[in-house]
Design a protein around this motif. Structure first.
Motif, PDB file in Angstrom:
ATOM      1  N   GLU A 107      -1.022   7.944  -5.151  1.00  0.00           N
ATOM      2  CA  GLU A 107      -0.235   7.023  -5.969  1.00  0.00           C
ATOM      3  C   GLU A 107      -0.983   6.700  -7.260  1.00  0.00           C
ATOM      4  O   GLU A 107      -2.207   6.789  -7.317  1.00  0.00           O
ATOM      5  CB  GLU A 107       0.048   5.722  -5.194  1.00  0.00           C
ATOM      6  N   LEU A 108      -0.231   6.318  -8.275  1.00  0.00           N
ATOM      7  CA  LEU A 108      -0.865   5.855  -9.509  1.00  0.00           C
ATOM      8  C   LEU A 108      -1.647   4.574  -9.233  1.00  0.00           C
ATOM      9  O   LEU A 108      -1.144   3.665  -8.575  1.00  0.00           O
ATOM     10  CB  LEU A 108       0.193   5.566 -10.578  1.00  0.00           C
ATOM     11  N   GLN A 109      -2.851   4.512  -9.740  1.00  0.00           N
ATOM     12  CA  GLN A 109      -3.671   3.313  -9.594  1.00  0.00           C
ATOM     13  C   GLN A 109      -3.578   2.516 -10.893  1.00  0.00           C
ATOM     14  O   GLN A 109      -4.061   2.950 -11.938  1.00  0.00           O
ATOM     15  CB  GLN A 109      -5.112   3.709  -9.279  1.00  0.00           C
ATOM     16  N   ILE A 110      -2.937   1.356 -10.820  1.00  0.00           N
ATOM     17  CA  ILE A 110      -2.642   0.562 -12.011  1.00  0.00           C
ATOM     18  C   ILE A 110      -3.428  -0.743 -11.955  1.00  0.00           C
ATOM     19  O   ILE A 110      -3.328  -1.509 -10.989  1.00  0.00           O
ATOM     20  CB  ILE A 110      -1.132   0.253 -12.121  1.00  0.00           C
ATOM     21  N   ALA A 111      -4.197  -1.022 -12.992  1.00  0.00           N
ATOM     22  CA  ALA A 111      -4.967  -2.260 -13.058  1.00  0.00           C
ATOM     23  C   ALA A 111      -4.096  -3.393 -13.593  1.00  0.00           C
ATOM     24  O   ALA A 111      -3.213  -3.188 -14.429  1.00  0.00           O
ATOM     25  CB  ALA A 111      -6.182  -2.074 -13.962  1.00  0.00           C
ATOM     26  N   ASP A 112      -4.342  -4.590 -13.094  1.00  0.00           N
ATOM     27  CA  ASP A 112      -3.672  -5.771 -13.619  1.00  0.00           C
ATOM     28  C   ASP A 112      -4.196  -6.087 -15.021  1.00  0.00           C
ATOM     29  O   ASP A 112      -5.204  -5.537 -15.463  1.00  0.00           O
ATOM     30  CB  ASP A 112      -3.904  -6.973 -12.695  1.00  0.00           C
ATOM     31  N   GLU A 113      -3.533  -7.011 -15.683  1.00  0.00           N
ATOM     32  CA  GLU A 113      -3.868  -7.328 -17.070  1.00  0.00           C
ATOM     33  C   GLU A 113      -5.327  -7.737 -17.244  1.00  0.00           C
ATOM     34  O   GLU A 113      -5.988  -7.336 -18.202  1.00  0.00           O
ATOM     35  CB  GLU A 113      -2.949  -8.451 -17.582  1.00  0.00           C
ATOM     36  N   ASN A 114      -5.836  -8.533 -16.321  1.00  0.00           N
ATOM     37  CA  ASN A 114      -7.208  -9.034 -16.433  1.00  0.00           C
ATOM     38  C   ASN A 114      -8.169  -8.293 -15.513  1.00  0.00           C
ATOM     39  O   ASN A 114      -9.212  -8.836 -15.117  1.00  0.00           O
ATOM     40  CB  ASN A 114      -7.241 -10.532 -16.129  1.00  0.00           C
ATOM     41  N   GLN A 115      -7.846  -7.058 -15.200  1.00  0.00           N
ATOM     42  CA  GLN A 115      -8.647  -6.256 -14.279  1.00  0.00           C
ATOM     43  C   GLN A 115      -9.038  -4.952 -14.968  1.00  0.00           C
ATOM     44  O   GLN A 115      -8.271  -4.411 -15.767  1.00  0.00           O
ATOM     45  CB  GLN A 115      -7.814  -5.964 -13.021  1.00  0.00           C
ATOM     46  N   GLU A 116     -10.233  -4.446 -14.661  1.00  0.00           N
ATOM     47  CA  GLU A 116     -10.661  -3.160 -15.204  1.00  0.00           C
ATOM     48  C   GLU A 116     -10.496  -2.070 -14.141  1.00  0.00           C
ATOM     49  O   GLU A 116     -10.329  -2.351 -12.958  1.00  0.00           O
ATOM     50  CB  GLU A 116     -12.106  -3.239 -15.680  1.00  0.00           C
ATOM     51  N   ILE A 117     -10.566  -0.821 -14.581  1.00  0.00           N
ATOM     52  CA  ILE A 117     -10.301   0.302 -13.679  1.00  0.00           C
ATOM     53  C   ILE A 117     -11.308   0.352 -12.529  1.00  0.00           C
ATOM     54  O   ILE A 117     -10.936   0.580 -11.369  1.00  0.00           O
ATOM     55  CB  ILE A 117     -10.301   1.633 -14.454  1.00  0.00           C
ATOM     56  N   MET A 118     -12.577   0.137 -12.814  1.00  0.00           N
ATOM     57  CA  MET A 118     -13.582   0.177 -11.756  1.00  0.00           C
ATOM     58  C   MET A 118     -13.348  -0.900 -10.701  1.00  0.00           C
ATOM     59  O   MET A 118     -13.789  -0.766  -9.554  1.00  0.00           O
ATOM     60  CB  MET A 118     -14.989   0.035 -12.348  1.00  0.00           C
ATOM     61  N   ASP A 119     -12.652  -1.982 -11.067  1.00  0.00           N
ATOM     62  CA  ASP A 119     -12.380  -3.058 -10.116  1.00  0.00           C
ATOM     63  C   ASP A 119     -11.348  -2.669  -9.068  1.00  0.00           C
ATOM     64  O   ASP A 119     -11.155  -3.403  -8.088  1.00  0.00           O
ATOM     65  CB  ASP A 119     -11.879  -4.301 -10.857  1.00  0.00           C
ATOM     66  N   LEU A 120     -10.674  -1.532  -9.262  1.00  0.00           N
ATOM     67  CA  LEU A 120      -9.653  -1.097  -8.308  1.00  0.00           C
ATOM     68  C   LEU A 120     -10.253  -0.553  -7.011  1.00  0.00           C
ATOM     69  O   LEU A 120      -9.544  -0.367  -6.030  1.00  0.00           O
ATOM     70  CB  LEU A 120      -8.750  -0.027  -8.935  1.00  0.00           C
ATOM     71  N   VAL A 121     -11.560  -0.287  -7.013  1.00  0.00           N
ATOM     72  CA  VAL A 121     -12.215   0.288  -5.833  1.00  0.00           C
ATOM     73  C   VAL A 121     -13.065  -0.768  -5.142  1.00  0.00           C
ATOM     74  O   VAL A 121     -13.944  -1.376  -5.765  1.00  0.00           O
ATOM     75  CB  VAL A 121     -13.112   1.484  -6.231  1.00  0.00           C
ATOM     76  N   LYS A 122     -12.811  -0.978  -3.876  1.00  0.00           N
ATOM     77  CA  LYS A 122     -13.655  -1.871  -3.090  1.00  0.00           C
ATOM     78  C   LYS A 122     -14.937  -1.139  -2.710  1.00  0.00           C
ATOM     79  O   LYS A 122     -14.908   0.054  -2.375  1.00  0.00           O
ATOM     80  CB  LYS A 122     -12.920  -2.319  -1.827  1.00  0.00           C
ATOM     81  N   PRO A 123     -16.093  -1.803  -2.752  1.00  0.00           N
ATOM     82  CA  PRO A 123     -17.363  -1.137  -2.438  1.00  0.00           C
ATOM     83  C   PRO A 123     -17.393  -0.488  -1.058  1.00  0.00           C
ATOM     84  O   PRO A 123     -18.127   0.477  -0.845  1.00  0.00           O
ATOM     85  CB  PRO A 123     -18.384  -2.281  -2.536  1.00  0.00           C
ATOM     86  N   SER A 124     -16.580  -1.007  -0.137  1.00  0.00           N
ATOM     87  CA  SER A 124     -16.593  -0.468   1.235  1.00  0.00           C
ATOM     88  C   SER A 124     -15.688   0.742   1.411  1.00  0.00           C
ATOM     89  O   SER A 124     -15.670   1.363   2.484  1.00  0.00           O
ATOM     90  CB  SER A 124     -16.143  -1.559   2.215  1.00  0.00           C
ATOM     91  N   THR A 125     -14.939   1.124   0.389  1.00  0.00           N
ATOM     92  CA  THR A 125     -14.014   2.250   0.514  1.00  0.00           C
ATOM     93  C   THR A 125     -14.787   3.553   0.684  1.00  0.00           C
ATOM     94  O   THR A 125     -15.669   3.862  -0.118  1.00  0.00           O
ATOM     95  CB  THR A 125     -13.108   2.365  -0.732  1.00  0.00           C
ATOM     96  N   PRO A 126     -14.478   4.353   1.724  1.00  0.00           N
ATOM     97  CA  PRO A 126     -15.222   5.605   1.947  1.00  0.00           C
ATOM     98  C   PRO A 126     -14.812   6.693   0.967  1.00  0.00           C
ATOM     99  O   PRO A 126     -13.717   6.664   0.397  1.00  0.00           O
ATOM    100  CB  PRO A 126     -14.833   5.984   3.380  1.00  0.00           C
ATOM    101  N   LEU A 127     -15.694   7.650   0.793  1.00  0.00           N
ATOM    102  CA  LEU A 127     -15.374   8.832   0.001  1.00  0.00           C
ATOM    103  C   LEU A 127     -14.330   9.681   0.709  1.00  0.00           C
ATOM    104  O   LEU A 127     -14.196   9.625   1.933  1.00  0.00           O
ATOM    105  CB  LEU A 127     -16.628   9.683  -0.199  1.00  0.00           C
ATOM    106  N   PRO A 128     -13.581  10.496  -0.031  1.00  0.00           N
ATOM    107  CA  PRO A 128     -12.726  11.492   0.630  1.00  0.00           C
ATOM    108  C   PRO A 128     -13.584  12.400   1.508  1.00  0.00           C
ATOM    109  O   PRO A 128     -14.767  12.642   1.203  1.00  0.00           O
ATOM    110  CB  PRO A 128     -12.127  12.281  -0.545  1.00  0.00           C
ATOM    111  N   SER A 129     -13.012  12.900   2.575  1.00  0.00           N
ATOM    112  CA  SER A 129     -13.790  13.681   3.552  1.00  0.00           C
ATOM    113  C   SER A 129     -14.406  14.942   2.954  1.00  0.00           C
ATOM    114  O   SER A 129     -15.419  15.450   3.442  1.00  0.00           O
ATOM    115  CB  SER A 129     -12.893  14.064   4.740  1.00  0.00           C
ATOM    116  N   TRP A 130     -13.809  15.456   1.876  1.00  0.00           N
ATOM    117  CA  TRP A 130     -14.267  16.718   1.285  1.00  0.00           C
ATOM    118  C   TRP A 130     -15.261  16.505   0.142  1.00  0.00           C
ATOM    119  O   TRP A 130     -15.686  17.471  -0.499  1.00  0.00           O
ATOM    120  CB  TRP A 130     -13.072  17.512   0.765  1.00  0.00           C
TER     121      TRP A 130
END
Length: 224
Positions: A87-110
């Motif tokens: 899906e498209l990852q869309i940041a809110d008005e007061n949010q930056e792109i890097m803020d869309l990723v939570k630190p606990s999110t795992p890498l893709p398996s590949w």
């Protein structure tokens, strides 16, 4: 001398204008993740949402400030997590792109930690300046001088079925319909099941197979 031109993602935006400007040098084109885009497409035809990363990264200094809050490995990690999604990852008005990723999110398996080390080492040396300038800050300038563009050589577009770019308003319809053939009449599109935006990393053997098949089928053109 004739050559085959291969471009991944925004490399397509360079590949097709090269063929338009130097048709006598190009035997065929392979692009991965993006079909031919007519000049001005991302202004006139496909309107990118405000919080979508190409819009944000077009602003001089904004991505630099966003990335600068993290080390290079974290930036690379976040990019691969974000853009491997369907899906498209869309940041809110007061949010930056890097803020869309939570630190606990795992890498893709590949994609591995070793991959991050290698990619990050490259960007540690070069920085992100060129990667931001081309394509984001030159998005609608490449090929804009070509009038009535038409690419006449055999072309194959390899796309993942879960490529998020297909969710850009109008992009999926443009890609799957016959509209793109107005510009590239000899185009074939192959969709890789479960494929993401990062097809070469996710399915390297499949991408190599499709690439070699196309080259073998059209190698006679090098003798013309």
């Amino acid at each position: 001398m004739l050559v085959f031109v291969i471009g991944k993602d925004f490399g397509a935006i360079v590949s097709y204008p090269f063929a338009l400007q130097h048709p006598e040098k190009v035997a065929g084109i392979i692009t991965i993740g993006l079909p031919f885009m007519p000049p001005g497409a991302f202004t006139n035809q496909f309107v990118l949402p405000e919080g979508f990363y190409p819009r944000r990264w077009q602003e001089p200094g904004r991505a630099e400030a966003d990335f600068g809050r993290f080390d290079v490995k974290t930036v690379v990690r976040n990019i691969y997590i974000l853009f491997s999604q369907s899906e498209l990852q869309i940041a809110d008005e007061n949010q930056e792109i890097m803020d869309l990723v939570k630190p606990s999110t795992p890498l893709p398996s590949w994609f591995t930690e070793e991959d991050i080390e290698i990619y990050a080492a490259s960007f540690e040396k070069s920085g992100f300046r060129t990667a931001l300038q081309v394509p984001y800050r030159t998005l609608n300038t490449v090929g804009s001088e070509v009038q009535d563009p038409k690419v006449e050589v055999p072309t194959i577009v390899i796309m993942g079925e879960e490529e998020y770019l297909l969710k850009i308003p109008g992009m999926g319809e443009y890609t799957r319909s016959g509209e793109v053939k107005k510009y590239v009449p000899k185009k074939e599109t192959i969709y890789v099941p479960h494929g993401s935006h990062f097809l070469p990393e996710q399915f390297p053997d499949k991408v190599n197979e499709l690439t070699l098949n196309f080259l073998n089928q059209n190698k006679h053109l090098l003798l013309v």
